[in-house]
Scaffold this active site. Structure first.
Site, PDB file in Angstrom:
ATOM      1  N   HIS A  81       0.844  -1.199   0.000  1.00  0.00           N
ATOM      2  CA  HIS A  81       0.000   0.000   0.000  1.00  0.00           C
ATOM      3  C   HIS A  81       0.876   1.245   0.000  1.00  0.00           C
ATOM      4  CE1 HIS A  81      -3.925  -1.900   1.729  1.00  0.00           C
ATOM      5  NE2 HIS A  81      -3.324  -2.711   0.874  1.00  0.00           N
ATOM      6  N   GLU A  83       0.827   3.867   1.875  1.00  0.00           N
ATOM      7  CA  GLU A  83       1.277   4.274   3.205  1.00  0.00           C
ATOM      8  C   GLU A  83       2.492   3.458   3.656  1.00  0.00           C
ATOM      9  OE1 GLU A  83      -1.811   3.469   2.154  1.00  0.00           O
ATOM     10  OE2 GLU A  83      -3.317   4.121   3.611  1.00  0.00           O
ATOM     11  N   CYS A 111      -6.382   1.825   5.653  1.00  0.00           N
ATOM     12  CA  CYS A 111      -7.037   0.572   6.032  1.00  0.00           C
ATOM     13  C   CYS A 111      -6.496   0.122   7.397  1.00  0.00           C
ATOM     14  CB  CYS A 111      -6.756  -0.490   4.964  1.00  0.00           C
ATOM     15  SG  CYS A 111      -5.045  -1.078   4.975  1.00  0.00           S
ATOM     16  N   CYS A 114      -2.622  -0.439   7.393  1.00  0.00           N
ATOM     17  CA  CYS A 114      -1.853   0.801   7.334  1.00  0.00           C
ATOM     18  C   CYS A 114      -1.999   1.616   8.616  1.00  0.00           C
ATOM     19  CB  CYS A 114      -2.258   1.608   6.109  1.00  0.00           C
ATOM     20  SG  CYS A 114      -1.779   0.784   4.565  1.00  0.00           S
TER      21      CYS A 114
END
Length: 185
Positions: A81, A83, A111, A114
């Site tokens: 991801h 992040e 999410c 993260c």
């Protein structure tokens, strides 16, 4: 320690001058918009590898020290991801896993995975654009930082350039559905 939910930006661009001085809003709002635009640039780069357009930047002392974008499709890894990618680069840049004093700007609400990484990295602040109505872990679906007993609570601000961030995601998924209807991969 400050918990999340401390502020929501109205989603429109602040009334800033080119030199980032504010006409009507606070200087931090102009900085938030400037850094969110950098995250949006990263998100647009994700599309080149057929990844969902989510981008992130980590800011320390008023400067971007790391950038990240979704690379799940590129690397075929569910953990890639934006992040996570940005946090890893920031840690390498600073030579530390604790990112105290840093702010993460991300185009989509983090999410649960993260949000956990944000907690572990001890980021001081998180600023996100669009809410994630399926996976949002900073207040939309649930709020990790509303849980009592954690040893760190970053400040969280959502909705910065929300319309621009949301539109980018909607356009991506609309195009993806259209391609699939035509039988493209």
């Amino acid at each position: 320690m400050e918990k999340s939910g401390s502020g929501v930006f109205n989603g429109s661009a602040p009334d800033c001058r080119p030199d980032n001085r504010v006409l009507k809003n606070s200087a931090s709002v102009c900085d938030d918009a400037k850094f969110m635009r950098a995250a949006i640039k990263e998100a647009k780069r994700a599309v080149l590898t057929k990844d969902v357009p989510v981008g992130a930047v980590v800011v320390h002392n008023g400067r971007i020290i790391a950038r990240g974008r979704n690379t799940k499709e590129k690397h075929l890894l569910s953990t890639r991801h934006a992040e996570i990618n940005a946090i890893e680069k920031a840690s390498k840049k600073l030579g530390a896993w604790r990112l105290e004093g840093c702010t993460l700007y991300v185009t989509l609400e983090p999410c649960p995975m993260c949000a956990g990484a944000i907690h572990q990295a001890r980021l001081a602040r998180v600023v996100y654009g669009a809410r994630d109505r399926k996976h949002g872990a900073l207040g939309t679906v649930f709020d990790l930082f509303a849980v009592n007993g954690l040893n760190h609570y970053p400040k969280v601000d959502g909705g910065v350039l929300e319309s621009e961030c949301s539109t980018m995601l909607s356009d991506f998924f609309r195009g993806l559905r259209s391609s699939r209807k035509r039988g493209e991969k």
